[in-house]
Write an enzyme that holds these catalytic residues in place. Structure first.
Site, PDB file in Angstrom:
ATOM      1  N   ASP A  94       0.845  -1.196   0.000  1.00 47.57           N
ATOM      2  CA  ASP A  94       0.000   0.000   0.000  1.00 47.57           C
ATOM      3  C   ASP A  94       0.877   1.241   0.000  1.00 47.57           C
ATOM      4  OD1 ASP A  94      -2.281  -1.491   0.155  1.00 47.57           O
ATOM      5  OD2 ASP A  94      -2.962  -0.701   2.081  1.00 47.57           O
ATOM      6  N   LYS A 148      -8.252   0.741  -5.198  1.00 44.96           N
ATOM      7  CA  LYS A 148      -9.447   0.193  -4.561  1.00 44.96           C
ATOM      8  C   LYS A 148     -10.717   0.928  -4.972  1.00 44.96           C
ATOM      9  CE  LYS A 148      -7.159  -1.169  -0.203  1.00 44.96           C
ATOM     10  NZ  LYS A 148      -7.091  -2.625  -0.284  1.00 44.96           N
ATOM     11  N   GLY A 197      -5.481  -2.824   8.807  1.00 47.08           N
ATOM     12  CA  GLY A 197      -5.082  -1.679   9.626  1.00 47.08           C
ATOM     13  C   GLY A 197      -4.845  -2.003  11.092  1.00 47.08           C
ATOM     14  N   ARG A 224      -6.686 -20.487   7.026  1.00 46.78           N
ATOM     15  CA  ARG A 224      -6.899 -21.836   7.577  1.00 46.78           C
ATOM     16  C   ARG A 224      -8.296 -22.343   7.221  1.00 46.78           C
ATOM     17  NH1 ARG A 224      -3.288 -24.507  10.445  1.00 46.78           N
ATOM     18  NH2 ARG A 224      -1.695 -23.408  11.650  1.00 46.78           N
ATOM     19  N   GLY A 241      -3.390  -7.346   8.148  1.00 44.67           N
ATOM     20  CA  GLY A 241      -2.749  -7.513   9.449  1.00 44.67           C
ATOM     21  C   GLY A 241      -1.297  -7.961   9.395  1.00 44.67           C
ATOM     22  N   GLY A 270      -0.473  -3.729   3.931  1.00 41.53           N
ATOM     23  CA  GLY A 270      -1.160  -2.452   3.887  1.00 41.53           C
ATOM     24  C   GLY A 270      -0.420  -1.437   4.733  1.00 41.53           C
ATOM     25  N   SER A 271      -0.898  -1.255   5.949  1.00 38.51           N
ATOM     26  CA  SER A 271      -0.320  -0.241   6.831  1.00 38.51           C
ATOM     27  C   SER A 271       1.049  -0.673   7.357  1.00 38.51           C
ATOM     28  CB  SER A 271      -1.264  -0.012   8.012  1.00 38.51           C
ATOM     29  OG  SER A 271      -2.600   0.029   7.556  1.00 38.51           O
TER      30      SER A 271
END
Lengths: 293, 191
Positions: A23, A80, A152, A164, A213, A234-235
Site C-alpha cells: 500500500d 481500490k 489496519g 486456515r 494484518g 497495507g499499513s
C-alpha cells in the site's frame, strides 16, 4: 487478438505470485516500495490504519493520486473501489489501473451486491474469509482472491483464521464423494461448477494472497507456509519506523518463507513495527472483514 | 535431465509442471548452490525488477552468468526475457545481460492492453501457438547471432541465441508444451 480474457486477467495474478504488494499513498512511497522489490503497489489516499482512525465514509482515491503513482513506477499499480461501486471501478479502469481491489477497507456502496466483474477488461481482486465467499467472488468474475484479515490492525490473527478456513474447507471438499458435492456447494452458497473445479484442482481456481494484518517478515512467511500465494502489506510498511528496510525484509521473507536461517537474518534490526490492535477491542460493527456478502 | 526453475518470484510453479509433463526433472532454484548440476534453467514471468534485485542480493546473478557461459541452457519468459537482455530501454535495473538484444518493457501497454493471440511459429509446425501476453515486453533490436522465431508485426516475441531462448509471452499458462519441448531439445543438442 483478444483483450480482457479471463486467462489474461488471472494471468497477471499468476505473475505476482511469491511477491509482495504494498500500500502506498504518494509517488515517493511507491518508489521506495519498488526499490525494495515490491511486485506491485496499491495506490491509496490513506492506508487502512488511517482509514480506521479517521472513521466516516472511505471512498475511491482521487484519480490524481492513482495517476501520479502510475507515472512514478514501472511495476503494476492497483487501486481500490468500494464494494458494489461499479462506477468507481469504471473510473479506475479508464485511468489504466492494472488491478482493481473491490475492497472492504472502503465503505461499501451496495449492501447486497458486488460488482459484475466479468463486465470489465481490467482484472479484480476481492477479499474472502472462507471458501464460499471466495467462490462467489470468482463467480462474479474476480481473477484473484485475498484473505480479508482485519485491515489496519497489524494483527495477523484474522488473516490466519481466513486462510486456515479456506484450506480446511478445500481439504474437506477433496474427500467428499461426488454425491455430496451439490449439498456442500449449497451449504457454502457457492456456484457448483466452481466447487467441482476446486475439488479437481485441490486449490482455488485463481491465485490467493494474504492480506489484513501482516506487519513483520515472520507474518509474511507464516501466511506463505499456510498456503497463500503471495502477500499484501497495507499499513505494515509505511506505519513502521523504517519502511524501506522493513519492505525489503518482507520481500525476502516471502521468497525464503521456508528457510528459518534467512528469516532470522532478515528480521534483525528493522526498528519498530506498526502499532498493533487487539481484535476484541474493535466493536463487531467496526470490523472491516464483516463487509461483503 | 535436471532443469531448474528460478523460484524467487513469479509463475515458477507452472513452469515446473510443464517441464515435468515433458518428462524432465524440475527443481526450484533459490540459492547459488541449487544451480550446480543443472542442464538448463527457466526464468519465469513475474516482476523483472523484483527478480533482478533478489538475484543480486542472494548471490545468483554471477553464478547464473558463469553457468550459462559454461553451457547451461537458459529460457526466459516475459520477465525472464527482460532479465536475459543486454539492453533494456530506459532502465538501469539489474539484469543477466546474456542475450544480444534490446527489449522494451510493458511494450504493448498496461494490463488492460494485455492480450492473447494466435502466433505462427514455423519452427513448431503449422498449428499456431496460442500466446498469452501480460504487460509483455518485446525485442526491439536483435544482434546478428540472434535467430528470430516469431514476431507480432515488427516486434520480436520469440528469439534464440545459441543456448539462450526467450519468449515475450507465457506458454506455461496454456496446455501447449511445444516451446518447453523445444527447450529440452536445445539442451540435448537436437534443436
Amino acid at each position: 487478438m483478444e483483450q480482457g480474457t479471463f486467462r489474461v486477467k488471472a494471468g497477471l495474478a499468476e505473475m505476482l505470485k511469491g511477491g509482495v504488494i504494498m500500500d502506498v499513498t504518494t509517488p515517493e512511497q511507491a518508489k521506495i516500495a519498488e526499490q525494495a522489490g515490491a511486485c506491485a503497489v496499491m495506490a491509496l489516499e490513506r492506508v487502512p490504519a488511517d482509514i480506521r482512525a479517521a472513521g466516516g465514509v472511505a471512498r475511491m482515491a482521487d484519480p490524481t493520486i492513482v495517476q501520479r503513482i502510475m507515472e512514478a513506477v514501472t511495476i503494476p499499480v492497483m487501486a481500490k473501489a468500494r464494494i458494489g461501486h461499479f462506477v468507481e471501478a469504471r473510473i479506475l479502469e479508464a485511468l489504466g489501473a492494472d488491478y482493481i481491489d473491490e475492497s472492504e477497507v472502503l465503505t461499501p456502496a451496495d449492501d447486497k451486491f458486488h460488482i459484475n466483474k466479468h463486465d470489465f477488461k481490467v482484472p479484480f481482486v476481492c477479499g474472502a474469509k472462507n471458501l464460499g465467499e471466495a467462490l462467489r467472488r470468482i463467480g462474479e468474475g474476480a481473477a484473484m482472491i485475498r484473505t480479508k484479515g482485519e485491515p489496519g490492525t497489524g494483527n495477523v490473527v484474522e488473516a490466519v483464521k481466513h486462510i486456515r478456513m479456506v484450506m480446511s474447507e478445500i481439504r474437506l471438499l477433496q474427500n467428499l464423494p461426488e454425491e455430496e458435492v451439490a449439498a456442500f456447494a449449497k451449504n457454502i452458497a457457492a456456484p457448483i461448477e466452481l466447487v467441482h473445479e476446486t475439488k479437481k484442482l485441490g486449490r482455488l481456481p485463481v491465485v490467493n494472497f494474504a492480506a489484513g494484518g501482516i506487519a513483520t517478515p515472520a507474518d509474511a512467511a507464516l501466511m506463505m507456509q499456510l498456503g497463500c500465494d503471495g502477500i499484501f502489506v497495507g499499513s505494515g510498511i509505511f506505519k513502521s519506523s523504517d519502511p524501506a528496510a522493513r519492505a525489503k525484509a518482507i520481500v525476502a521473507a516471502t521468497t525464503y518463507h521456508n528457510d528459518p536461517k534467512v528469516l532470522a537474518e532478515v528480521s534483525r534490526g528493522l526498528g519498530e513495527a506498526m502499532p498493533g490492535l487487539e481484535i476484541s477491542t474493535i466493536a463487531p460493527h467496526e470490523r472491516m472483514q464483516e463487509r461483503g456478502w | 535431465m535436471k532443469i531448474g526453475v528460478l523460484a524467487l518470484q513469479g509463475a515458477f510453479r507452472e513452469h515446473r509442471w510443464m517441464l515435468e509433463r515433458c518428462g524432465a526433472e524440475a527443481v526450484e532454484v533459490r540459492k547459488p548452490e541449487d544451480l550446480d548440476d543443472l542442464a538448463g534453467l527457466v526464468i519465469p514471468g513475474g516482476e523483472s525488477t523484483t527478480i533482478g534485485k533478489l538475484l543480486v542480493e542472494w548471490g545468483l546473478m554471477d553464478k547464473i552468468r558463469e553457468r550459462a557461459a559454461a553451457g547451461m541452457a537458459v529460457y526466459g519468459t516475459c520477465a525472464g526475457m527482460i532479465l536475459l537482455a543486454r539492453e533494456i530501454v530506459g532502465s538501469d535495473q539489474p539484469r543477466l545481460g546474456l542475450m544480444d538484444v534490446t527489449v522494451r518493457r510493458n511494450a504493448f501497454g498496461r494490463q488492460r492492453e494485455s492480450f492473447e493471440a494466435d502466433l505462427n511459429v514455423p519452427e513448431f509446425g503449422a498449428e499456431p501457438v496460442r500466446a498469452v501476453f501480460i504487460r509483455a515486453p518485446f525485442i526491439e533490436l536483435a544482434g546478428p547471432d540472434v535467430k528470430v522465431l516469431a514476431a507480432v508485426g515488427d516486434h520480436i516475441v520469440i528469439a534464440r541465441q545459441g543456448n539462450l531462448l526467450a519468449t515475450a509471452f507465457h506458454p506455461e499458462l496454456t496446455d501447449d508444451d511445444r516451446i518447453h519441448r523445444y527447450f529440452i531439445k536445445m539442451i540435448q543438442g537436437k534443436a
